[in-house]
Scaffold this motif. Structure first.
Motif, PDB file in Angstrom:
ATOM      1  N   GLU A 298      52.386 -43.707 -50.457  1.00 53.88           N
ATOM      2  CA  GLU A 298      51.635 -43.161 -49.428  1.00 53.88           C
ATOM      3  C   GLU A 298      50.481 -44.319 -49.201  1.00 53.88           C
ATOM      4  O   GLU A 298      49.929 -44.575 -48.236  1.00 53.88           O
ATOM      5  CB  GLU A 298      51.176 -41.813 -49.749  1.00 53.88           C
ATOM      6  CG  GLU A 298      52.119 -40.835 -49.507  1.00 53.88           C
ATOM      7  CD  GLU A 298      51.541 -39.498 -49.922  1.00 53.88           C
ATOM      8  OE1 GLU A 298      50.470 -39.267 -50.081  1.00 53.88           O
ATOM      9  OE2 GLU A 298      52.512 -38.590 -49.830  1.00 53.88           O
ATOM     10  N   SER A 299      49.896 -44.657 -50.433  1.00 56.59           N
ATOM     11  CA  SER A 299      48.831 -45.685 -50.451  1.00 56.59           C
ATOM     12  C   SER A 299      49.109 -46.983 -49.834  1.00 56.59           C
ATOM     13  O   SER A 299      48.381 -47.650 -49.219  1.00 56.59           O
ATOM     14  CB  SER A 299      48.412 -45.695 -51.735  1.00 56.59           C
ATOM     15  OG  SER A 299      47.818 -44.780 -52.618  1.00 56.59           O
ATOM     16  N   GLN A 300      50.430 -47.326 -49.905  1.00 61.52           N
ATOM     17  CA  GLN A 300      50.915 -48.778 -49.413  1.00 61.52           C
ATOM     18  C   GLN A 300      51.162 -48.512 -47.895  1.00 61.52           C
ATOM     19  O   GLN A 300      50.722 -49.554 -47.332  1.00 61.52           O
ATOM     20  CB  GLN A 300      52.295 -48.986 -50.040  1.00 61.52           C
ATOM     21  CG  GLN A 300      52.987 -50.250 -49.590  1.00 61.52           C
ATOM     22  CD  GLN A 300      54.297 -50.645 -50.024  1.00 61.52           C
ATOM     23  OE1 GLN A 300      54.568 -49.974 -51.037  1.00 61.52           O
ATOM     24  NE2 GLN A 300      54.862 -51.630 -49.786  1.00 61.52           N
ATOM     25  N   ALA A 301      51.579 -47.314 -47.538  1.00 57.17           N
ATOM     26  CA  ALA A 301      51.560 -47.179 -46.209  1.00 57.17           C
ATOM     27  C   ALA A 301      50.233 -47.412 -45.462  1.00 57.17           C
ATOM     28  O   ALA A 301      49.981 -48.105 -44.311  1.00 57.17           O
ATOM     29  CB  ALA A 301      52.339 -45.986 -45.793  1.00 57.17           C
ATOM     30  N   PHE A 302      49.313 -46.662 -46.398  1.00 57.09           N
ATOM     31  CA  PHE A 302      47.793 -46.636 -45.588  1.00 57.09           C
ATOM     32  C   PHE A 302      47.260 -48.198 -45.822  1.00 57.09           C
ATOM     33  O   PHE A 302      46.588 -48.376 -44.724  1.00 57.09           O
ATOM     34  CB  PHE A 302      47.106 -45.923 -46.732  1.00 57.09           C
ATOM     35  CG  PHE A 302      45.454 -45.469 -46.332  1.00 57.09           C
ATOM     36  CD1 PHE A 302      45.135 -44.706 -45.375  1.00 57.09           C
ATOM     37  CD2 PHE A 302      44.609 -46.433 -46.995  1.00 57.09           C
ATOM     38  CE1 PHE A 302      44.003 -44.212 -45.126  1.00 57.09           C
ATOM     39  CE2 PHE A 302      43.312 -46.096 -46.686  1.00 57.09           C
ATOM     40  CZ  PHE A 302      42.831 -45.240 -45.553  1.00 57.09           C
ATOM     41  N   PHE A 303      47.356 -48.529 -46.716  1.00 54.01           N
ATOM     42  CA  PHE A 303      46.962 -50.343 -46.805  1.00 54.01           C
ATOM     43  C   PHE A 303      47.584 -51.189 -45.636  1.00 54.01           C
ATOM     44  O   PHE A 303      46.875 -51.974 -45.197  1.00 54.01           O
ATOM     45  CB  PHE A 303      47.274 -50.764 -48.176  1.00 54.01           C
ATOM     46  CG  PHE A 303      46.690 -52.201 -48.474  1.00 54.01           C
ATOM     47  CD1 PHE A 303      45.471 -52.216 -49.069  1.00 54.01           C
ATOM     48  CD2 PHE A 303      47.656 -53.249 -48.177  1.00 54.01           C
ATOM     49  CE1 PHE A 303      44.969 -53.699 -48.963  1.00 54.01           C
ATOM     50  CE2 PHE A 303      46.955 -54.545 -48.381  1.00 54.01           C
ATOM     51  CZ  PHE A 303      45.718 -54.735 -48.892  1.00 54.01           C
ATOM     52  N   GLU A 304      49.050 -51.047 -45.671  1.00 52.33           N
ATOM     53  CA  GLU A 304      49.666 -51.562 -44.428  1.00 52.33           C
ATOM     54  C   GLU A 304      49.070 -51.417 -43.004  1.00 52.33           C
ATOM     55  O   GLU A 304      49.036 -52.312 -42.314  1.00 52.33           O
ATOM     56  CB  GLU A 304      51.127 -51.457 -44.489  1.00 52.33           C
ATOM     57  CG  GLU A 304      51.817 -52.158 -46.104  1.00 52.33           C
ATOM     58  CD  GLU A 304      53.320 -51.688 -45.969  1.00 52.33           C
ATOM     59  OE1 GLU A 304      53.709 -51.013 -45.171  1.00 52.33           O
ATOM     60  OE2 GLU A 304      53.815 -52.383 -46.887  1.00 52.33           O
ATOM     61  N   LYS A 305      48.765 -50.293 -42.972  1.00 48.36           N
ATOM     62  CA  LYS A 305      48.245 -49.630 -41.567  1.00 48.36           C
ATOM     63  C   LYS A 305      46.744 -50.082 -41.203  1.00 48.36           C
ATOM     64  O   LYS A 305      46.489 -50.685 -40.207  1.00 48.36           O
ATOM     65  CB  LYS A 305      48.151 -48.314 -41.423  1.00 48.36           C
ATOM     66  CG  LYS A 305      47.737 -47.548 -40.071  1.00 48.36           C
ATOM     67  CD  LYS A 305      47.727 -46.108 -40.005  1.00 48.36           C
ATOM     68  CE  LYS A 305      47.405 -45.698 -38.516  1.00 48.36           C
ATOM     69  NZ  LYS A 305      47.415 -44.336 -38.759  1.00 48.36           N
TER      70      LYS A 305
ATOM     71  N   VAL B  40      45.219 -47.858 -53.948  1.00 43.02           N
ATOM     72  CA  VAL B  40      44.923 -48.878 -52.958  1.00 43.02           C
ATOM     73  C   VAL B  40      44.654 -50.272 -53.350  1.00 43.02           C
ATOM     74  O   VAL B  40      45.129 -51.070 -53.168  1.00 43.02           O
ATOM     75  CB  VAL B  40      43.817 -48.353 -51.742  1.00 43.02           C
ATOM     76  CG1 VAL B  40      43.357 -49.631 -51.064  1.00 43.02           C
ATOM     77  CG2 VAL B  40      44.357 -47.486 -50.742  1.00 43.02           C
ATOM     78  N   PRO B  41      43.585 -50.178 -54.339  1.00 48.01           N
ATOM     79  CA  PRO B  41      43.186 -51.628 -55.166  1.00 48.01           C
ATOM     80  C   PRO B  41      44.508 -51.967 -55.841  1.00 48.01           C
ATOM     81  O   PRO B  41      44.565 -53.090 -55.930  1.00 48.01           O
ATOM     82  CB  PRO B  41      41.889 -51.200 -56.224  1.00 48.01           C
ATOM     83  CG  PRO B  41      42.085 -49.828 -56.257  1.00 48.01           C
ATOM     84  CD  PRO B  41      42.723 -49.194 -55.114  1.00 48.01           C
ATOM     85  N   ILE B  42      45.405 -51.133 -56.182  1.00 47.03           N
ATOM     86  CA  ILE B  42      46.320 -51.678 -57.164  1.00 47.03           C
ATOM     87  C   ILE B  42      47.408 -52.198 -55.993  1.00 47.03           C
ATOM     88  O   ILE B  42      48.156 -53.260 -56.340  1.00 47.03           O
ATOM     89  CB  ILE B  42      47.269 -50.444 -57.725  1.00 47.03           C
ATOM     90  CG1 ILE B  42      46.445 -49.837 -58.696  1.00 47.03           C
ATOM     91  CG2 ILE B  42      48.510 -50.738 -58.355  1.00 47.03           C
ATOM     92  CD1 ILE B  42      46.818 -48.379 -59.530  1.00 47.03           C
ATOM     93  N   ILE B  43      47.675 -51.541 -54.869  1.00 47.21           N
ATOM     94  CA  ILE B  43      48.378 -52.174 -53.986  1.00 47.21           C
ATOM     95  C   ILE B  43      48.048 -53.570 -53.216  1.00 47.21           C
ATOM     96  O   ILE B  43      48.811 -54.488 -53.222  1.00 47.21           O
ATOM     97  CB  ILE B  43      48.297 -51.376 -52.605  1.00 47.21           C
ATOM     98  CG1 ILE B  43      49.121 -49.880 -53.115  1.00 47.21           C
ATOM     99  CG2 ILE B  43      49.306 -51.812 -51.428  1.00 47.21           C
ATOM    100  CD1 ILE B  43      50.613 -49.898 -53.423  1.00 47.21           C
ATOM    101  N   ALA B  44      46.598 -53.681 -53.521  1.00 44.34           N
ATOM    102  CA  ALA B  44      46.136 -54.909 -52.872  1.00 44.34           C
ATOM    103  C   ALA B  44      46.283 -56.026 -53.845  1.00 44.34           C
ATOM    104  O   ALA B  44      46.515 -57.063 -53.627  1.00 44.34           O
ATOM    105  CB  ALA B  44      44.641 -54.796 -52.930  1.00 44.34           C
ATOM    106  N   GLY B  45      46.371 -55.664 -55.187  1.00 47.57           N
ATOM    107  CA  GLY B  45      46.704 -56.613 -56.241  1.00 47.57           C
ATOM    108  C   GLY B  45      48.400 -56.720 -56.045  1.00 47.57           C
ATOM    109  O   GLY B  45      48.862 -57.900 -56.289  1.00 47.57           O
ATOM    110  N   ILE B  46      49.188 -55.925 -55.930  1.00 49.36           N
ATOM    111  CA  ILE B  46      50.507 -55.995 -55.841  1.00 49.36           C
ATOM    112  C   ILE B  46      51.169 -56.990 -54.691  1.00 49.36           C
ATOM    113  O   ILE B  46      52.147 -58.003 -54.778  1.00 49.36           O
ATOM    114  CB  ILE B  46      51.382 -54.654 -55.595  1.00 49.36           C
ATOM    115  CG1 ILE B  46      51.333 -53.683 -56.908  1.00 49.36           C
ATOM    116  CG2 ILE B  46      52.752 -54.839 -55.321  1.00 49.36           C
ATOM    117  CD1 ILE B  46      51.878 -52.407 -56.702  1.00 49.36           C
ATOM    118  N   VAL B  47      50.312 -56.906 -53.567  1.00 52.44           N
ATOM    119  CA  VAL B  47      50.517 -57.790 -52.439  1.00 52.44           C
ATOM    120  C   VAL B  47      49.774 -59.096 -52.482  1.00 52.44           C
ATOM    121  O   VAL B  47      50.025 -59.992 -51.414  1.00 52.44           O
ATOM    122  CB  VAL B  47      50.391 -57.028 -50.855  1.00 52.44           C
ATOM    123  CG1 VAL B  47      51.215 -55.904 -50.746  1.00 52.44           C
ATOM    124  CG2 VAL B  47      48.820 -56.813 -50.882  1.00 52.44           C
TER     125      VAL B  47
END
Length: 227
Positions: free
Chosen positions: A121-128, A147-154
């Motif tokens: 869900e956070s990945q979708a939120f980040f991508e949007k 969200v900060p974790i997703i930012a690090g992953i991408v």
């Protein structure tokens, strides 16, 4: 601590007024919890927005652990800056962890501290929302943990991440800490209402307000899946 009950762990006032051997450690607990919400995956049960709001009400008591400052504005400003610093460091740790362990998280089994669905869900939120997601996420429980974790992953560009990280931390901290502090003073002076005596009501209202966007999103997703 004889009257301790595990439900107190969900009450932000418990941490703010905590003492060890008669020594107040509330400020340390507040800063640790703010860091842990994004740095240590503890956003599922630790208080976030309500903690900051109540910290504003108790700003003088918290800051006096470090400084004895007569200025009311200085006290609340110092507290907001300390909390913003802890929030910034938490996001940095989350970014670093995501950059180093992204694949591990997507393969990790669910546990009390970790729910894979929130990661997606956070990945979708980040991508949007792109970089602005870091700002928006600060005001959304659970989402701000991932969200900060997703930012690090991408592998979001570090300079861009830090800009949004610092900005979001300052906005989140100053908005909620100042709101708690000055609304407490306003209600006390204008209506003779001591908000410290209505902590449970305040917590319930804050939980309802901060959870509303997540509830609406869940309803929309369910309708979309039904259609």
């Amino acid at each position: 601590m004889n009257d301790f009950h595990w439900t107190k762990l969900f009450n932000p006032e418990f941490y703010i007024t905590m003492e060890v051997g008669g020594i107040p450690i509330g400020i340390y607990m507040v800063l640790f919890i703010v860091f842990a919400e994004t740095g240590l995956f503890a956003g599922f049960f630790l208080p976030g927005d309500s903690l900051l709001f109540l910290s504003g009400i108790y700003s003088r008591e918290l800051v006096e652990t470090f400084f004895m400052i007569p200025s009311d504005l200085s006290n609340v400003t110092i507290l907001a800056l300390l909390i913003a610093s802890a929030a910034t460091l938490g996001n940095i740790f989350g970014y670093w962890f995501g950059a180093k362990s992204g694949q591990f998280l997507y393969n990790k089994e669910d546990s009390f501290f970790f729910k894979k669905k929130y990661l997606y869900e956070s990945q979708a939120f980040f991508e949007k929302h792109g970089g602005k997601a870091i700002i928006f996420a600060r005001f959304l429980p659970i989402v701000r943990t991932f969200v900060p974790i997703i930012a690090g992953i991408v592998h979001m560009e570090k300079g861009k991440f830090m800009f949004y990280n610092v900005l979001s931390s300052l906005l989140w901290s100053f908005t909620l800490v100042f709101a708690g502090h000055y609304l407490y003073g306003f209600f006390n002076e204008e209506f003779g209402i001591d908000l410290k005596k209505h902590i449970e009501t305040i917590i319930l209202i804050l939980i309802a307000v901060t959870s509303f966007p997540l509830i609406m999103k869940a309803i929309k997703s369910r309708k979309k899946n039904t259609n």
